[in-house]
Structure formats: C-alpha cells, structure tokens
Enzyme design. Structure first.
Site, short mmCIF file in Angstrom:
data_model
loop_
_atom_site.label_atom_id
_atom_site.label_comp_id
_atom_site.label_asym_id
_atom_site.label_seq_id
_atom_site.Cartn_x
_atom_site.Cartn_y
_atom_site.Cartn_z
CD GLU A 177 -32.01 12.38 64.48
OE1 GLU A 177 -32.54 11.73 63.56
OE2 GLU A 177 -30.84 12.18 64.85
NE ARG B 79 -43.72 13.47 56.91
CZ ARG B 79 -43.50 13.31 55.59
NH1 ARG B 79 -44.23 13.97 54.73
NH2 ARG B 79 -42.58 12.49 55.17
NE ARG C 1 -44.63 14.57 51.20
CZ ARG C 1 -45.82 14.07 51.49
NH1 ARG C 1 -46.91 14.72 51.14
NH2 ARG C 1 -45.94 12.95 52.13
CE1 TYR D 282 -41.24 9.63 48.99
CE2 TYR D 282 -42.41 11.68 49.43
CZ TYR D 282 -41.24 10.95 49.42
OH TYR D 282 -40.07 11.54 49.84
CB CYS E 201 -43.67 17.60 29.21
SG CYS E 201 -44.12 19.20 28.56
CD GLU E 202 -41.72 13.34 33.18
OE1 GLU E 202 -42.15 12.17 33.20
OE2 GLU E 202 -40.59 13.66 32.79
CE1 TYR F 56 -38.05 15.52 54.28
CE2 TYR F 56 -40.10 15.38 55.51
CZ TYR F 56 -38.72 15.24 55.45
OH TYR F 56 -38.02 14.84 56.55
C1 LIG Z 1 -35.45 12.72 57.48
C2 LIG Z 1 -34.88 12.44 58.80
C3 LIG Z 1 -35.48 12.94 59.95
C4 LIG Z 1 -36.77 13.71 59.93
O1 LIG Z 1 -37.84 12.92 59.53
P1 LIG Z 1 -39.34 13.50 59.60
O2 LIG Z 1 -40.17 12.38 59.12
O3 LIG Z 1 -39.38 14.68 58.71
O4 LIG Z 1 -39.61 13.86 61.02
C5 LIG Z 1 -34.87 12.69 61.16
N1 LIG Z 1 -33.72 11.97 61.24
C6 LIG Z 1 -33.12 11.46 60.15
C7 LIG Z 1 -31.88 10.69 60.30
C8 LIG Z 1 -33.68 11.68 58.89
O5 LIG Z 1 -33.08 11.16 57.82
#
Ligand SMILES: *Cc1c(COP(=O)(O)O)cnc(C)c1O
Length: 432
Positions: free
Chosen positions: A282, A285, A321, A325, A354-355, A382
C-alpha cells in the site's frame, strides 16, 4: 546540484530548473504561484521500481490515495493497473471516479462510519482492513442488513518500531492503529464466526517515511507467525498485506529502493515457505513524494537582528509538513544564476500565514531577491492532499507534466469556491 533530491526528472539545464522538458518558470508564468507541478515520468518510474522487485510474483500494488488524491494522479495509477488503499468514503468515490476497479480497493482506517461501510459494500470494495473488535461487530451488522458478507482482513499491530517520526509511526503498542498482536488470534476466531464477515487476509502498516528494510522484515515475521496460527485453526488467509510506509529522499536519507525492499520481503517469505502467497503493498509517499514540487514566489526579504526572513507566497496551508512534523523540504531556486548584485544569505523561508509555525525551511542559504521563484522540493505527497484554506487562502493549482506537455489538473481556487457552502442568511430554524 544538477537534479533535485530523489528525482532525476527535476533537473537544471543551462541554470534553469526543468521538469522533464519544461522549464518550471514557464509554468509559474502561465499558471501563477503557489503552484504544484508533478512529473508523470517520475510517477511512472516510482511505480516501475516496485514492479521490478515483484516480477513473476503475486504482489499487487494498492496506491494509498491520501498521499495525493488528485484525480489525474489516481487515473494514472488506475491505468497502470494499480489497486488503491483508501481511508474514507470520499477517497472511495475519488478512486472510482478515476476508473479504479472496486474489487482492487482496500479500505483502511480506525474510524469507518456505518455510511462509509454501506457505500463500500454497495460498490463492492475488495477488502476492509478492520482495526478493532468494535468495528468488526459493526461491519458484520451493516453487511447483514444488506444481505451480503464483508470481505475482511484484520490490521494487526505487530509492535515493531519503524524508527520514524512519532506522528507517522503506527506499528507500536502505544498507537491507535490495528489490533494488538496478542489479541489477533482471538479476533480471527470471532471474525470467522460472524455471518456477515468473510475472512480474506491479514494486514499491517507500521508507519511512514521508513528508511530501512529491517522493520518490514520484523513485521513480516510477526505476521507470518500469526498466519500460521490462524490457519492452524482452519481459517484460511488468501492474502498478506504488508502496508505502505517506504520513505523517500528529502535531504540525505537513503531508503532502500522499492524493488530491493520487495525482493528482501519475498526472499524472507520464501525462506518461511510463504513465497507463493498473494502479497499486497500500500505505498503512498514512495510513489508520489518525489514526483512533485511546489513553486512559490518570493514576496519580501526581511532582514532581522537574529534571523533573516524570506517571505514567500506558499504557506503552511499549502505545505503543512514542516509545521506538523518539523519536516525538511529542500528549497531550490528556479534559476541558478542570481541577478547581478544579489548577495547570498541564510534565510528562514516562511509563508504569509499568521502563525509562527508557518515556516517552510529554516536556515537556508539562498541568492534571492523579491519576485524570484523557488521550488519547495519533494512536495508530491502529503502536501496538496493536506492543504487547507486557513487564513482564507484559496488552495493552489496543480499541473501535470508529460515530456514537453503540461496540463492543469486542478484549477486554483477562487473566493467563490471558499464561500460557496456558507449560505447562512440569518434564517434560523428550530427543532419542534
Ligand atoms: C497512509 C497509509 C499508507 C501509505 O503510507 P505511505 O507512508 O504514504 O506509503 C498505507 N496504508 C495505510 C493503512 C495508511 O494509513
């Protein structure tokens, strides 16, 4: 520097920053700033990196929509044969609008609503990645009310340390995600007993911006132990989903290449006798992060006693970001030849919001003057998908480049877009 970090598709030619065959300044001129620009070749190359490691194997790639949910990007991955990982009903509708095959969509997330479950069942999503027992019971009831069975894998929390930022680490006991490893077997027994649930697989996702292979192999070992235990009870698992999370180069990180990581994962699976299973990934990024930049214009230079500020027209609402983070994004000039008389200086690059948290880069050495353009690098993941309208700032435009061609894939928002849902005319109603 002849290319931007992590992507040869953004490169300098005669001192000008190009994306593929297009000079970025021509896009800034044509479309205005702030402007997100993506490279189709970079998207393709990132996907190819995964495919190189899984050739001849049963591994399906499910692009994580939340990293960048622009329809044109989703359409590209759908055309390339990807499935999708979604975390909301909105993402489901986006993926379908982009031509996704519902059967190859997996639905993750700790807080799916009943409406979202119904929608996903009606559309025929391939699998729900269920994250708690309470969710399992609710999904069972919703599926029964529709007279169907919900395909399910349980998201197991393997309790491994992905060694990444605490806000993007998801595989530790202390996180809200997944079902604890030592409760997973009982959860599978329950799932198998529920009439509205069809157990399909097992799933984990341990975090994001992971830059070594070791946490993946640890998580895989923990997952395979469970597969053995679950199947010993007569509950068959037809897929093993290893989640996303592979990191990219923002600065000097050296994450494994996707293909190498997957070759390692499959080698480990082979060694344990699971090599012929259907595996799923999955990635978010690592498919889009280094395929995009955000082009921004220098509004003002503001020298100070302790710090000099370079104030640009992109801000934390466009690029959240750093504020969220303290993330690092390289910041590169569109032109490497500064105008005559411009002195190099160390600046904090900040936006107009304004932060005090509204900064994009700290202590960056730049040769800039008012009106120059800068590229905030590695902005494909992101960034736009997390963008907001804070300070009533319209969200930026997005452009996709393919060779020497470019296409506006999201128009810049207007004031009318910002207020169109705010119809309140002072006509209050009561509940009587
Ligand atoms: C966000 C997410 C991803 C993707 O994460 P990356 O760091 O962007 O690869 C995959 N699976 C689940 C369940 C997520 O919440």
């Amino acid at each position: 520097m002849s290319t931007l970090p992590g992507s040869p598709f953004f490169h300098y030619q005669d001192g000008q920053l190009f994306v593929e065959s297009v000079p970025l300044h021509s896009l800034a001129q044509a479309y205005g700033t702030p402007l997100f620009v993506y490279s189709k070749a970079a998207l393709g190359s990132a996907l190819d990196a995964y495919l190189a490691g899984v050739q001849g194997r049963q591994v399906s790639i499910h692009y994580a929509v939340k990293a960048n949910s622009n329809l044109a990007i989703l359409r590209y991955f759908a055309q390339r044969g990807c499935g999708f990982d979604i975390v909301s009903g909105g993402e489901l509708l986006r993926a379908l609008a982009a031509g996704a095959d519902a059967a190859r969509i997996v639905f993750s997330g700790v807080g799916k609503t009943q409406d979202e479950m119904r929608l996903a069942l009606q559309k025929g999503v391939g699998c729900f990645n269920v994250e708690s027992l309470a969710e399992l019971h609710t999904l069972n009831a919703v599926a029964q009310s529709l007279g169907v069975q919900a395909p399910v894998s349980l998201r197991v929390n393997p309790d491994v340390d992905a060694q990444t930022h605490p806000y993007i680490s998801t595989g530790l006991k202390s996180n809200k995600f997944g079902i604890a490893h030592d409760q997973a077997l009982a959860a599978y027994r329950l799932a198998a007993s529920l009439p509205g649930i069809a157990v399909k697989g097992i799933d984990c996702h341990i975090g994001s911006q992971i830059t070594t292979g070791a946490p993946y192999l640890d998580a895989l070992d923990r997952l395979l132990d469970l597969v053995t235990a679950v199947e010993a009870e007569g509950i068959a698992l037809s897929h093993i989903d290893c989640g996303g999370g592979l990191g990219i180069q923002y600065q000097d990180e050296q994450p494994p290449r996707a293909g190498d990581l997957w070759a390692q994962i499959l080698t480990r699976a082979d060694a344990r006798g699971f090599g012929q299973r259907h595996f799923m990934a999955e990635p978010g990024r690592s498919l889009v992060g280094n395929a995009g930049v955000c082009v921004t214009e220098v509004l003002y230079l503001k020298p100070g006693e302790e710090r000099h500020f370079c104030i640009v027209d992109a801000a934390m609402n466009d690029l959240p970001r750093p504020a969220l983070y303290e993330a690092y994004h390289a910041i590169a000039p569109l032109s490497q030849t500064p105008a005559a008389g411009v002195q190099g200086q160390v600046y904090d690059v900040v936006g107009p919001v304004c932060e005090s948290g509204d900064w994009l880069g700290r202590e960056r050495h730049l040769h800039v003057r008012q009106g120059d353009w800068l590229a905030v690098c590695s902005a494909g993941a992101y960034c736009m998908s997390m963008a907001s309208n804070y300070n009533s700032r319209p969200r930026a435009a997005e452009v996709l480049v393919d060779g020497e061609r470019h296409e506006l894939i999201r128009a810049r928002e207007t004031f009318a877009d910002l207020v169109q849902a705010e119809a309140g005319q002072g006509s209050f109603s009561t509940n009587q």
